[in-house]
Every structure is written in structure tokens, then in C-alpha cells.
Write an enzyme that holds these catalytic residues in place. Structure first.
Site, PDB file in Angstrom:
ATOM      1  N   HIS A  56       0.866  -1.043  -0.057  1.00 44.14           N
ATOM      2  CA  HIS A  56      -0.107  -0.171   0.100  1.00 44.14           C
ATOM      3  C   HIS A  56       0.941   1.127  -0.120  1.00 44.14           C
ATOM      4  O   HIS A  56       1.614   1.430   0.850  1.00 44.14           O
ATOM      5  CB  HIS A  56      -0.939  -0.161   1.161  1.00 44.14           C
ATOM      6  CG  HIS A  56      -1.849  -0.984   1.374  1.00 44.14           C
ATOM      7  ND1 HIS A  56      -3.204  -1.016   0.783  1.00 44.14           N
ATOM      8  CD2 HIS A  56      -1.613  -2.491   1.904  1.00 44.14           C
ATOM      9  CE1 HIS A  56      -3.979  -2.444   0.873  1.00 44.14           C
ATOM     10  NE2 HIS A  56      -3.014  -3.054   1.739  1.00 44.14           N
ATOM     11  N   HIS A 173      -9.062 -10.337  -0.986  1.00 42.00           N
ATOM     12  CA  HIS A 173      -9.170 -10.168   0.749  1.00 42.00           C
ATOM     13  C   HIS A 173     -10.301 -10.718   1.296  1.00 42.00           C
ATOM     14  O   HIS A 173     -11.565 -10.100   0.912  1.00 42.00           O
ATOM     15  CB  HIS A 173      -9.074  -8.404   0.690  1.00 42.00           C
ATOM     16  CG  HIS A 173      -9.351  -8.244   2.232  1.00 42.00           C
ATOM     17  ND1 HIS A 173      -8.424  -7.448   2.983  1.00 42.00           N
ATOM     18  CD2 HIS A 173     -10.518  -8.260   3.155  1.00 42.00           C
ATOM     19  CE1 HIS A 173      -8.917  -7.217   4.388  1.00 42.00           C
ATOM     20  NE2 HIS A 173     -10.232  -7.861   4.182  1.00 42.00           N
ATOM     21  N   ASN A 272      -5.381  -6.233   9.646  1.00 44.82           N
ATOM     22  CA  ASN A 272      -6.361  -7.146   9.033  1.00 44.82           C
ATOM     23  C   ASN A 272      -5.815  -7.928   7.900  1.00 44.82           C
ATOM     24  O   ASN A 272      -5.351  -7.411   7.078  1.00 44.82           O
ATOM     25  CB  ASN A 272      -7.638  -6.094   8.512  1.00 44.82           C
ATOM     26  CG  ASN A 272      -8.869  -6.946   8.233  1.00 44.82           C
ATOM     27  OD1 ASN A 272      -8.928  -7.887   8.543  1.00 44.82           O
ATOM     28  ND2 ASN A 272      -9.766  -6.233   7.401  1.00 44.82           N
ATOM     29  N   ASP A 299       1.939  -7.034   2.826  1.00 43.13           N
ATOM     30  CA  ASP A 299       0.936  -6.376   3.056  1.00 43.13           C
ATOM     31  C   ASP A 299       1.619  -5.083   3.800  1.00 43.13           C
ATOM     32  O   ASP A 299       0.654  -4.916   4.818  1.00 43.13           O
ATOM     33  CB  ASP A 299      -0.180  -6.948   4.008  1.00 43.13           C
ATOM     34  CG  ASP A 299      -1.289  -6.369   4.130  1.00 43.13           C
ATOM     35  OD1 ASP A 299      -1.757  -5.474   3.329  1.00 43.13           O
ATOM     36  OD2 ASP A 299      -2.444  -6.781   4.661  1.00 43.13           O
ATOM     37  N   HIS A 303       0.963   3.671   8.327  1.00 41.31           N
ATOM     38  CA  HIS A 303      -0.086   4.350   8.832  1.00 41.31           C
ATOM     39  C   HIS A 303       0.405   5.686   9.746  1.00 41.31           C
ATOM     40  O   HIS A 303       1.600   5.325   9.932  1.00 41.31           O
ATOM     41  CB  HIS A 303      -1.326   3.796   9.704  1.00 41.31           C
ATOM     42  CG  HIS A 303      -2.387   2.991   8.902  1.00 41.31           C
ATOM     43  ND1 HIS A 303      -3.039   3.391   8.273  1.00 41.31           N
ATOM     44  CD2 HIS A 303      -2.380   1.650   9.194  1.00 41.31           C
ATOM     45  CE1 HIS A 303      -3.948   2.529   7.679  1.00 41.31           C
ATOM     46  NE2 HIS A 303      -3.483   1.152   8.228  1.00 41.31           N
TER      47      HIS A 303
HETATM   48  N1  LIG Z   1      -3.989  -4.859   6.096  1.00 42.62           N
HETATM   49  C1  LIG Z   1      -4.378  -3.957   6.950  1.00 42.62           C
HETATM   50  O1  LIG Z   1      -4.446  -4.092   7.995  1.00 42.62           O
HETATM   51  N2  LIG Z   1      -4.749  -3.080   6.446  1.00 42.62           N
HETATM   52  C2  LIG Z   1      -4.652  -2.473   4.824  1.00 42.62           C
HETATM   53  C3  LIG Z   1      -5.713  -3.214   4.106  1.00 42.62           C
HETATM   54  C4  LIG Z   1      -5.817  -4.864   3.971  1.00 42.62           C
HETATM   55  O2  LIG Z   1      -4.721  -5.077   3.467  1.00 42.62           O
HETATM   56  O3  LIG Z   1      -6.701  -5.524   4.172  1.00 42.62           O
HETATM   57  C5  LIG Z   1      -4.751  -1.190   4.636  1.00 42.62           C
HETATM   58  O4  LIG Z   1      -4.906  -0.259   3.625  1.00 42.62           O
HETATM   59  O5  LIG Z   1      -4.168  -0.230   5.597  1.00 42.62           O
HETATM   60 ZN   LIG Z   2      -6.455  -6.864   2.679  1.00 44.87          ZN
HETATM   61 ZN   LIG Z   3      -3.297  -4.939   1.854  1.00 45.72          ZN
END
Ligand SMILES: NC(=O)N[C@@H](CC(=O)O)C(=O)O
Ligand SMILES: [Zn+2]
Ligand SMILES: [Zn+2]
Length: 422
Positions: A56, A173, A272, A299, A303
Site C-alpha cells: 500500500h 481479501h 487485518n 501487506d 499509517h
Molecule cells: N492489512 C491491513 O490491516 N490494512 C490494509 C488493508 C488490507 O490489506 O486489507 C490497509 O490498507 O491499511
Molecule cells: Zn487485505
Molecule cells: Zn493489503
């Protein structure tokens, strides 16, 4: 342009790697080339650049968390040379126009090869699938609503048909919202002790079971993102045995930590899917070892400090992973003697490259010079101050690990060099 990397190990042999015009031109002991640039590999180990199919980068729209430049620099720091970028940005990559903009942004700002996912449906939640054909034509690498499960079977069925037609993976997902109940942690003793809302692991496996039925019917390449439960891997194992075209990724954190290790209300342990039970974690490791799980993906979910402070009740889901994934996997799986380095390279480079059809994953003459030099013998401590990501949200800070990136080359150009960070 010719570059010579001297003194590096490839398959335990000390060699030199000659790079010419962004490609690997020779791997041998010769030195007599007239080259433009010589890099002393200092007896580190050369790996094919790592491949991460799940990151991300938060760009555009959420750049206070990360942007394409910082995210890709973090990937390069972690040894990755190719990544697949998730579409849950603002605006969501759910139209051909948004995808075109995103592809241009990746090209302009990323220091690694950044491939782009397109959304399955508008805003990641609508019923009607997006324009798969046009977004495929523009260059979407695969389709996903990551961040959200596809709640409606018809949506998933149509999306799989469209992905099959486009010959691209459908990445899921898997999360049935009706079994989440506002949970912030896995259903567990730890959650009860901490008084935190729990979510059922059935949310993942029940939707996965539905999807496998639909995948069988459509013949699509169905890929499970961040698989996290014992029942999920059992379903994938059965599906693979029956010839269903399914692959799965697991993240380092689901392999290395579980809900029994959540002793305080710690937002760094919130992601998640959530950390699952020790039994789930063991099943994930077994599934990775027996090939049920095909690859490791980070992943990487950056944040802000504020979003990852306070109680798990209110914190954002997700942790960063690009800059710790290789070290954690190397330390816990290779250094500990569970698998050899070649197996780890399969999980983190060649398998994701092959299964997502990316030109990566092979350290061989004629291939793109996407090369990572790793120092494997000196331990170091994971320190958020060393992260090039804007996100410092990792539960692994302070852990002592092995496997430090010395140099990352993308098409022969330096994308990361130890000691050269700003
Ligand atoms: N993995 C997470 O906890 N968060 C991800 C979203 C995701 O991968 O489902 C995000 O975009 O922050
Ligand atoms: Zn995800
Ligand atoms: Zn993700």
C-alpha cells in the site's frame, strides 16, 4: 553503460556480475572488462530482486501515510525490486482514467518496478464489477478490492469471469462482514482478557469456501491475499488437490506472531486479517513448507503515528512490512535451519514473479539487472529510524535479525544503497 559488481556470492560461489544496459551480461570470475562503474560487493550475497505482490503506497490522497517515492524506497531498502500496488487510494483505482493516472504516477515516482492493481468494483464495495477489459488493456496487473471482502457472490462470480477473460489474477481479501461484529482482534482469550471486540476466523474461511466454488466454475487464477487461518489453508490445500487454479500469499507477521502474544492493548498488533491463534500460525507455517501457500507478501500498510496510537479499538488496521520482511524471514526460517536460502528466494522472488507473470525472479544472464546484495552474517536491530517508509508502525521494532540489504539495483540502477539514506 556497463557496471561490474565484484566479489559477491551467487549459489555459494564467489563471482563477479557484469551488467550491460540494464541486463545481466555475465556471471563469472572475469575482471578484465572495461566498465563504467565498479561496485565492490564485499562478499555479500546476491539475490534476484525480491518481489512483493502486496503493498500500500497511499498515493494519491493519503500521502501523509506514505507516497510512491517513500513507499518504493522502503521496498528497495527491503531488497524488493518489483512490487504490486494496491488500489485503495483516493481516488480508488476503479476507472480506466484513475488507472492511467496511477500508472503514470508509479512510473514517475517509483524507484522499483511498481505494477498496479485495479479495483474489482467501485469504491471497493459496489456490486457491479469495474471495466476489467479496458483496465486490463491499460496494464492493470491484477484485480482486487483489498481492504474489503467481496460480500456478494454474483459480484465475485462476474469479476472472476472478467478476470479469466483478461487472463489476470483475481486477488481476494476474503472477509465476510457479517461475521466481523466490529471486532479489532481475533476471537481469543487475549481479546477477552483485554475486553476488546472480537472477530471470527470463520469470516475468512467461509468466504474463501464460496470463492473456491466460483473459481472452479470460472477457471480464473484466484489468489488469496494474506491468508491467515488453519481452515483457510486446509481449503486451499483441498482446492489445489482438485486442480482448482488457486494460489495464496502469507505475510511474515502471520507466520511469526499470534494472538497469544498480545498481552496489552497495543495498536501495533492490530491488522487485518488479525493475528490469529498459535494453532493457525502453525498451520500457516506447515502450509508454506508443503507448498499450499505459494509466496510471502508483506501487506505493507503504513499509517501515521496518530492513527497507530491509543487503543486497538480506534487505531487503524495494518503494519509496515517492506523493510523487515526479508530479515524476519531469513532469521526465522533460514538462519534457524528450517529451509535454505533458495527456498526463501522462491517464496519472496521467483514464485510471486512466475505466478503474477512479472519479468523478475531470476538471477541469470539475459535477465533484467534487478539484483539485491544482502549481508547475511552480521546481526542488526530493527529500528524505525532506519525506515525509509513514512510509516513506523511495526511490532518488530527492537528485534535482532540477520539479512541486511547492502544494495538494491533495478534495471542496473541503484535504488537503495546502505549508508546512502537521507
Ligand atoms: N492489512 C491491513 O490491516 N490494512 C490494509 C488493508 C488490507 O490489506 O486489507 C490497509 O490498507 O491499511
Ligand atoms: Zn487485505
Ligand atoms: Zn493489503
Amino acid at each position: 553503460m556497463k557496471t561490474l559488481i565484484k566479489n559477491v556470492y551467487v549459489n555459494q560461489e564467489l563471482v563477479n556480475i557484469l551488467i550491460e544496459d540494464g541486463k545481466i551480461a555475465a556471471i563469472n570470475n572475469e575482471e578484465n572488462e572495461s566498465v563504467d562503474q565498479v561496485i565492490d560487493g564485499q562478499k555479500t550475497t546476491a539475490l534476484p530482486g525480491l518481489v512483493d505482490v502486496h503493498v500500500h503506497f497511499r498515493d494519491p490522497g493519503l500521502t501523509y501515510k506514505e507516497d510512491t517515492e517513500s513507499g518504493s524506497k522502503a521496498s528497495a531498502h527491503g531488497g524488493f525490486t518489483s512490487v504490486c500496488v494496491m488500489p485503495n487510494v483516493k481516488p480508488v483505482v476503479d476507472t480506466p482514467h484513475a488507472l492511467s493516472e496511477q500508472l503514470a504516477l508509479n512510473k514517475a515516482k517509483s524507484v522499483v518496478h511498481a505494477y498496479q492493481y485495479a479495483a474489482i468494483s467501485k469504491q471497493l464495495i459496489a456490486y457491479k464489477p469495474t471495466d476489467f477489459a479496458e483496465m486490463n488493456r491499460l496494464g492493470a496487473i491484477a484485480f482486487t478490492n483489498d481492504g474489503h471482502g467481496v460480500q456478494n457472490a454474483e459480484t465475485m462470480y462476474l469479476a472472476m469471469q472478467a478476470a479469466k477473460e483478461a487472463n489476470k489474477p483475481l486477488v481476494a481479501h476474503v472477509e465476510d462482514d457479517s461475521l466481523i461484529n466490529g471486532g479489532v482482534m481475533n476471537e481469543s482469550d487475549a481479546a477477552k482478557r483485554l475486553g476488546l471486540p472480537e472477530m471470527s476466523p470463520l469470516s475468512e474461511s467461509s468466504q474463501l469456501a464460496r470463492d473456491l466454488v466460483l473459481a472452479k466454475a470460472t477457471g480464473v487464477h484466484y489468489h488469496v491475499a494474506h491468508i491467515s487461518t488453519a481452515e483457510s489453508v486446509e481449503l486451499v490445500r483441498i482446492a489445489k488437490a482438485r486442480g482448482i487454479n488457486v494460489t495464496a500469499e502469507v505475510s511474515p507477521h502471520h507466520l511469526l506472531i499470534d494472538d497469544s502474544m498480545i498481552t496489552t492493548d497495543d495498536p501495533m498488533m492490530k491488522m487485518n486479517p488479525p493475528l490469529r491463534s498459535p494453532k493457525d500460525r502453525k498451520a500457516l507455517i506447515a502450509a508454506l513448507l508443503d507448498g499450499t501457500i505459494d509466496m510471502v507478501a508483506t501487506d505493507h500498510a503504513p499509517h501515521s503515528e496518530q492513527e497507530k496510537s491509543g487503543s486497538m479499538r480506534d487505531a487503524s488496521f495494518g503494519i509496515v512490512g517492506s523493510e523487515t520482511a526479508f530479515s524476519l524471514m531469513y532469521t526465522h526460517f533460514v538462519k534457524n535451519g528450517i529451509v535454505d536460502l533458495n527456498q526463501l528466494i522462491k517464496w519472496m522472488s521467483s514464485n510471486p514473479a512466475n505466478l503474477f507473470h512479472l519479468p523478475a525472479g531470476q538471477l541469470q544472464v539475459g535477465q533484467p539487472a534487478d539484483i539485491t546484495l544482502m549481508e547475511l552474517d552480521q546481526p542488526y536491530q530493527i529500528d524505525a529510524n532506519d525506515f525509509l517508509s513514512k510509516g513506523k508502525n511495526s511490532p518488530f521494532i527492537g528485534e535482532q535479525v540477520y539479512g541486511k540489504t547492502q544494495l538494491t539495483l533495478v534495471d542496473g540502477n541503484i535504488a537503495y544503497q546502505d549508508g546512502s539514506e537521507e
